[in-house]
Write a protein that holds these residues in place. Structure first.
Motif: not given
Length: 843
Positions: A38-44, A125-128
């Motif tokens: 969630i933390e990663f997704l929030t930033q990205e 994974k998709q965002i990365t």
């Protein structure tokens, strides 16, 4: 989640972010892997959202970027659906206590939690992968938000100018000359005089035909104006012609005339026979607008007799072969529609932008270049002026717009060139307005779209952001007004009594563009429109079924967020095929019966339900399970439908319309209601309903059609209670002699009421209590015979701005003058007085 908007560009990214943060932020702290995700997704996703907004302004983004955006957008919808399923399961209160039941619930909950964790990992994974392809997101300038937007009166004036002023007099006079204006001739050797207007889209063919129609129609025994459109249903076209003819004759003869029992009309030949019989000894004038092919005309023309009574027919078309066919049918004329001259184009353009025919000196040159590229197309001039009205009046800004148009219109003034201008206006819109505009693609061509219904749909779909100090509906109304101001939707010029826009339509050329964009973005799937083909391998997000459309076998409907059915010939799908509907609308669907609503209680996410002209006998009791339902509109076709008492379980229901229904006594439980419209008769005569109505203290608008009601005292008591709370609008339509109810009302002077309608059956006199309503601004009533005392009471209303009066006997000029004098002396703000029978507006 007021800020979590769904959009064309970013799909459900914002709602996903907010739901993840809300659901998993506290309750599942033990799931470290989920929290890190969630933390990663929030930033990205915050960067992705800005990137999506920027790319949404690009007409032709990089193919790789476009594919990536589509992939992420579709994934966002799937993630939100998974979250919604989990929330529904996690908060299911229907399970009964017991050890084995608790174990099963725990296992199911664990599976759902891991499913979400897996989905988050997939999105991560998709965002990365996307981040590796795009190392850096270029964030463009933020797009300004629309604040407290009202309709610019110049935006309405431009449509009025097109209809009444700009360049129309010359063509109109030419058509009148072609008709020779021999409208009194009754030689039995004549056949109908025919003119076919031909020209490409956006030239104003319909406007010209309408002007000639309005000029001549009163000289004929009956008349009709009907739009055929590109994909017509012949039975509906012919039915409309017959209905309009009947109405016009009835109005002219001031009697009921001949009515059309549509339910008994089963085939086209029967309709043609009825029209022929009706017109046999009649002088008629008929306009058949927007014919696309000869086959349609070959059928419609059979309904028009050669009766020798000097009749008139006008057709409009884009196709020269169709015009030639129309002409040969009655030995008529073809009128080729020419573009506007530069003088008229400039007049139309300047009226919208500068409220005059004068242009600032520093903009004269660039204005001329823009108008040259518009090539005399009224729709092009309107669209470009709507675009420029939202920009600074600087030469640099206007030159940017001029250069973006290209040279297409100068070389090839056709539909394709017209679409170029519309695309410029579209890509200039902020994201939320793009979304609202594309949603209009769900409606059939030539539809008249109710503003209130459209805004409720926008809200249910998640397109409207609630603004501080405004209701959700008012925020949606700002979006509607902005699209009118930009000339992307056309207000229907027949406004309501208070001169407010209540209905709009989409020009067929603009509709062609937004349908193309909606399908391209997989925003809307359209079934039943020839030539419109959606990708059946993609998941359906919003489904519109029109004409005689039938949903193809194998189409993935489980992820559809809205289902809209238009027309009596559509095959209604089973609701069991849908899981995530937010919006469900049946429009003019007489084929919808009780069994078609089976399984509606499983649509747990439903927010908007409209059943318009259906033939149900009861509303399913399981409607009480729809805890997110905010709008419910029911209008039954031929019999009253029973509304169950479970309706009182809706704690979120805001907008409730029920006509042709039998309401339960238990209405007081819907305390969140802001708008309520229904009819009261002997079925609603109980004291309990009247008392329960008074508990709806959050109501802002109440409309009651009263034909028979025994518990008038309890009803009046409830109404007094409501106006002391939040009620701003009250309309009571009286179908019987219910003067006692009006007297019983006796509303308090210090109340919230701003608009009051007393309609239907006339009242004998103006109640004294009306004159003391300190906040009343608009008043509409029907008097049997107004007297001086009535006028004095009306003159005593302190804040009155508009009065709409209808009386049984047409007032004389002396009465009008005396009434105006009393009211003008009493009100320095000069209210508008309208006597409906004469339709005279005095300002």
């Amino acid at each position: 989640m007021e800020g979590a908007l769904v959009s064309v560009a970013a799909g459900a990214l914002k709602p996903v972010l907010e739901k993840l943060a809300t659901l998993l932020g506290d309750e599942y702290k033990r799931l470290r892997r989920v929290h890190e995700g969630i933390e990663f997704l929030t930033q990205e996703l915050s960067f992705m959202e800005a990137f999506f907004v920027k790319m949404s302004t690009e007409e032709d983004p990089d193919v790789q970027v476009k594919l990536w955006m589509t992939e992420v957008r579709e994934l966002s919808y799937d993630i939100e659906d998974s979250l919604d399923d989990f929330i529904e399961h996690a908060h299911d209160k229907s399970s009964k206590p017991g050890f084995m039941k608790k174990i099963k619930n725990l296992l199911d909950r664990t599976k759902a939690t891991h499913k979400i964790a897996k989905a988050i990992e997939e999105l991560k994974k998709q965002i990365t992968e996307a981040s590796e392809r795009h190392k850096r997101y270029a964030i463009g300038d933020s797009i300004s938000k629309v604040n407290n937007v009202t309709i610019d009166r110049r935006a309405l004036a431009i449509f009025e100018d097109v209809s009444n002023l700009v360049g129309i007099d010359g063509p109109k006079n030419e058509l009148l000359q072609l008709f020779n204006q021999e409208i009194r001739c009754e030689s039995r050797h004549q056949q109908p005089k025919m003119i076919s207007i031909v020209g490409f889209g956006g030239l104003g063919k319909t406007t010209l035909a309408r002007q000639v129609y309005e000029e001549l129609k009163e000289h004929f025994d009956c008349h009709a104006f009907v739009s055929v459109s590109q994909h017509p249903i012949l039975k509906e076209v012919l039915g409309t012609i017959f209905t309009e003819l009947c109405k016009s004759r009835s109005k002219r003869r001031k009697n009921k005339g001949q009515s059309l029992p549509l339910s008994s009309i089963e085939d086209v030949p029967q309709l043609i026979s009825r029209i022929l019989d009706f017109l046999a000894d009649t002088r008629y004038f008929i306009v058949v607008d927007d014919i696309w092919n000869e086959e349609i005309w070959d059928v419609v023309k059979l309904a028009f007799p050669r009766n020798g009574y000097d009749c008139r027919i006008i057709t409009t078309t884009r196709v020269i072969n169709v015009a030639q066919s129309c002409r040969s049918s009655f030995n008529g004329h073809i009128y080729n529609m020419d573009p506007l001259s530069m003088v008229h184009s400039r007049q139309l353009f300047h009226k919208r932008l500068f409220n005059s025919e004068e242009c600032p000196t520093h903009l004269e040159e660039v204005s001329s270049q823009i108008l040259k590229k518009c090539a005399g197309l009224p729709l092009a001039v309107i669209a470009i002026s709507g675009l420029l009205s939202n920009k600074e009046k600087t030469k640099d800004q206007w030159c940017q717009v001029e250069s973006s148009i290209g040279r297409g219109l100068e070389r090839n003034p056709t539909i394709e060139a017209m679409l170029k201008i519309i695309s410029i206006s579209y890509f200039d819109l902020p994201p939320h307005l793009k979304t609202c505009l594309l949603y209009l693609s769900i409606f059939p061509e030539d539809s008249f779209i109710e503003k209130k219904m459209l805004i409720r749909r926008w809200i249910a779909e998640g397109f409207i952001q609630k603004k501080h100090g405004y209701t959700h509906y008012e925020a949606g109304e700002m979006c509607f007004n902005e699209l009118v101001n930009r000339s992307l939707i056309q207000p229907r010029l027949e406004k309501d009594k208070w001169d407010e826009v209540i209905v709009c339509r989409v020009h067929d050329t603009i509709l062609e563009f937004i349908v193309f964009k909606s399908i391209e973005e997989n925003f809307v799937t359209i079934i039943g429109v020839p030539g419109v083909n959606s990708d059946q391998h993609k998941k359906v997000r919003r489904l519109s079924v029109q004409n005689s459309g039938e949903i193809p076998v194998g189409l993935n409907l489980s992820a559809a967020r809205s289902l809209s059915i238009f027309g009596n010939d559509v095959k209604v799908p089973s609701l069991l095929e849908f899981k995530h509907l937010r919006v469900l609308g049946f429009e003019y669907c007489k084929q919808v019966q009780d069994h078609h609503l089976a399984g509606i209680g499983n649509l747990h996410h439903l927010k908007y339900l409209r059943l318009n002209l259906v033939q149900i006998t009861k509303v399913p009791e399981e409607i009480g399970k729809l805890q997110y339902l905010e709008t419910l509109a029911i209008n039954c076709f031929s019999q009253k439908a029973l509304v169950p008492s479970t309706i009182s379980q809706h704690g979120r229901l805001v907008h409730f319309i029920a006509y042709g229904c039998i309401m339960p006594d238990e209405i007081g439980g819907t305390e969140a209601l802001e708008v309520f419209e229904t009819s009261l008769d002997r079925h609603q005569s109980t004291v309990f309903f009247g008392r329960g109505l008074g508990d709806l203290t959050n109501l802002r608008k109440l409309r009651l059609a009263v034909s028979s009601y025994k518990a008038q005292r309890e009803l009046a008591c409830s109404l007094r209670k409501l106006v002391k709370a939040n009620l701003r609008f009250l309309a009571i339509s009286l179908s019987g002699k219910l003067n006692n109810l009006v007297e019983e009302l006796n509303l308090p002077a210090e109340c919230s009421l701003q608009e009051l309608w007393l309609w239907g059956h006339s009242i004998s006199k103006v109640p004294i209590w009306i004159g003391s309503l300190v906040n009343l601004q608009k008043l509409s009533l029907r008097l049997s015979s107004p007297c001086q005392e009535d006028l004095e009471i009306l003159g005593g209303i302190p804040d009155l701005r508009y009065i709409f009066v209808r009386n049984e006997h047409c007032p004389s000029a002396e009465q009008l003058k005396a009434a105006m004098k009393v009211l003008m002396e009493a009100h320095p703000n000069h209210p508008t007085l309208v006597w409906q029978q004469e339709w005279r507006s005095m300002a």
